[in-house]
Design a protein around this motif. Sequence first.
Motif, short mmCIF file in Angstrom:
data_model
loop_
_atom_site.label_atom_id
_atom_site.label_comp_id
_atom_site.label_asym_id
_atom_site.label_seq_id
_atom_site.Cartn_x
_atom_site.Cartn_y
_atom_site.Cartn_z
N ARG A 16 0.81 -1.21 0.00
CA ARG A 16 0.00 0.00 0.00
C ARG A 16 0.85 1.27 0.00
NH1 ARG A 16 -4.85 -0.84 0.39
NH2 ARG A 16 -4.61 -2.66 1.75
N ASP A 17 2.00 1.22 0.64
CA ASP A 17 2.84 2.41 0.69
C ASP A 17 3.28 2.86 -0.71
OD1 ASP A 17 2.66 2.72 3.41
OD2 ASP A 17 4.51 1.62 3.85
N PHE A 18 3.38 1.92 -1.64
CA PHE A 18 3.70 2.27 -3.03
C PHE A 18 2.70 3.28 -3.57
CE2 PHE A 18 3.07 1.66 -7.58
CZ PHE A 18 4.35 1.65 -8.09
N PHE A 19 1.42 3.08 -3.23
CA PHE A 19 0.36 3.94 -3.76
C PHE A 19 0.10 5.17 -2.89
CE2 PHE A 19 -0.67 -0.30 -5.45
CZ PHE A 19 -0.70 0.00 -6.81
N ARG A 20 0.68 5.23 -1.69
CA ARG A 20 0.47 6.37 -0.80
C ARG A 20 1.43 7.51 -1.14
NH1 ARG A 20 -0.10 2.74 4.65
NH2 ARG A 20 -2.38 2.54 4.68
N ARG A 21 1.50 7.84 -2.41
CA ARG A 21 2.36 8.90 -2.91
C ARG A 21 1.62 9.67 -3.99
NH1 ARG A 21 7.26 6.28 -5.46
NH2 ARG A 21 5.86 4.54 -5.91
N ASN A 22 2.20 10.80 -4.38
CA ASN A 22 1.64 11.56 -5.49
C ASN A 22 1.63 10.66 -6.74
OD1 ASN A 22 1.69 13.34 -7.91
ND2 ASN A 22 1.67 14.95 -6.37
N PRO A 23 0.50 10.58 -7.45
CA PRO A 23 0.43 9.67 -8.60
C PRO A 23 1.40 10.00 -9.72
CG PRO A 23 -1.52 11.08 -8.50
CD PRO A 23 -0.78 11.26 -7.21
N VAL A 24 1.84 11.25 -9.82
CA VAL A 24 2.84 11.59 -10.84
C VAL A 24 4.15 10.86 -10.54
CG1 VAL A 24 4.23 13.46 -11.81
CG2 VAL A 24 1.79 13.82 -11.36
N ASP A 25 4.47 10.72 -9.26
CA ASP A 25 5.69 10.01 -8.87
C ASP A 25 5.56 8.50 -9.07
OD1 ASP A 25 6.81 12.43 -8.08
OD2 ASP A 25 6.04 12.23 -6.04
N ILE A 26 4.34 8.00 -9.01
CA ILE A 26 4.07 6.57 -9.13
C ILE A 26 4.04 6.12 -10.58
CG2 ILE A 26 2.35 4.75 -8.71
CD1 ILE A 26 1.38 6.43 -6.32
N ALA A 27 3.57 6.99 -11.48
CA ALA A 27 3.16 6.59 -12.83
C ALA A 27 4.19 5.75 -13.57
CB ALA A 27 2.80 7.84 -13.63
N SER A 28 5.41 6.25 -13.68
CA SER A 28 6.41 5.52 -14.47
C SER A 28 6.81 4.20 -13.81
CB SER A 28 7.65 6.39 -14.69
OG SER A 28 8.24 6.75 -13.46
N GLU A 29 6.68 4.12 -12.49
CA GLU A 29 7.00 2.88 -11.79
C GLU A 29 5.89 1.83 -11.95
OE1 GLU A 29 8.26 3.45 -7.70
OE2 GLU A 29 8.78 5.52 -8.16
N LEU A 30 4.67 2.29 -12.12
CA LEU A 30 3.55 1.35 -12.25
C LEU A 30 3.52 0.69 -13.63
CD1 LEU A 30 1.09 0.17 -10.78
CD2 LEU A 30 -0.25 2.13 -11.59
N LEU A 31 4.02 1.39 -14.64
CA LEU A 31 4.11 0.79 -15.96
C LEU A 31 5.03 -0.43 -15.91
CD1 LEU A 31 4.38 4.00 -18.15
CD2 LEU A 31 2.48 2.37 -18.15
#
Length: 202
Positions: A16-31
């Motif tokens: 869950r901590d992966f997603f508890r961040r600004n989505p702009v910071d997450i986006a490239s990691e989620l791909l």
Amino acid sequence: MYDLQLQFKDLKLIDRDFFRRNPVDIASELLGKVILRRFENKVLAGRIVELEVYLGELDQAAHSYIGKTNRNSVLFGDAGYAYVHSIHKYFCMDIVCDVENIPSSILIRAVEPLVGINIMKANRNTSDLYKLTSGPGRFCQAFGIDKSLNGEDVCNNTSKISICSDSINTKYEILNSKRIGISKSTELPLRYYIKDNKYVSK
């Protein structure tokens, strides 16, 4: 194609901590991450190749821009839950991001089908591999995602939907552009996708 039975031991649930961040910071990691859809006796899997970021109440194109309602209340809760909503005749699915009461999310726009392709073809009523999951509505139809899965915990390995990393260490070239099919906040470059992937929506 990807064999889930052989690779399952290499899948690692995203916490869950992966997603508890600004989505702009997450986006490239989620791909490149793997999304699983579990049924009673079968599993579908796909690799995330395209997504869009929505910035909550700061973003006129976000469903949460109007404030909290019964329809969008999942967006205002904890990160790592599915927000399933309908557009015209199709369902779409976002993953809630950031902290509670900052209702940001990431829309899954397209995945590369990996496991359960015959089921996806039946769900979509097409044999065209490149039309199975190349778009948010197509993806949800192929994966059997509807409003009954709104609020599903994607950070739980017993959930009907979950997101994992795997042992494939491909270095993707990631591009971004303006989002597709919206009429507000159109100038924001918040669509992210894997370059040259054939399953990215057109």
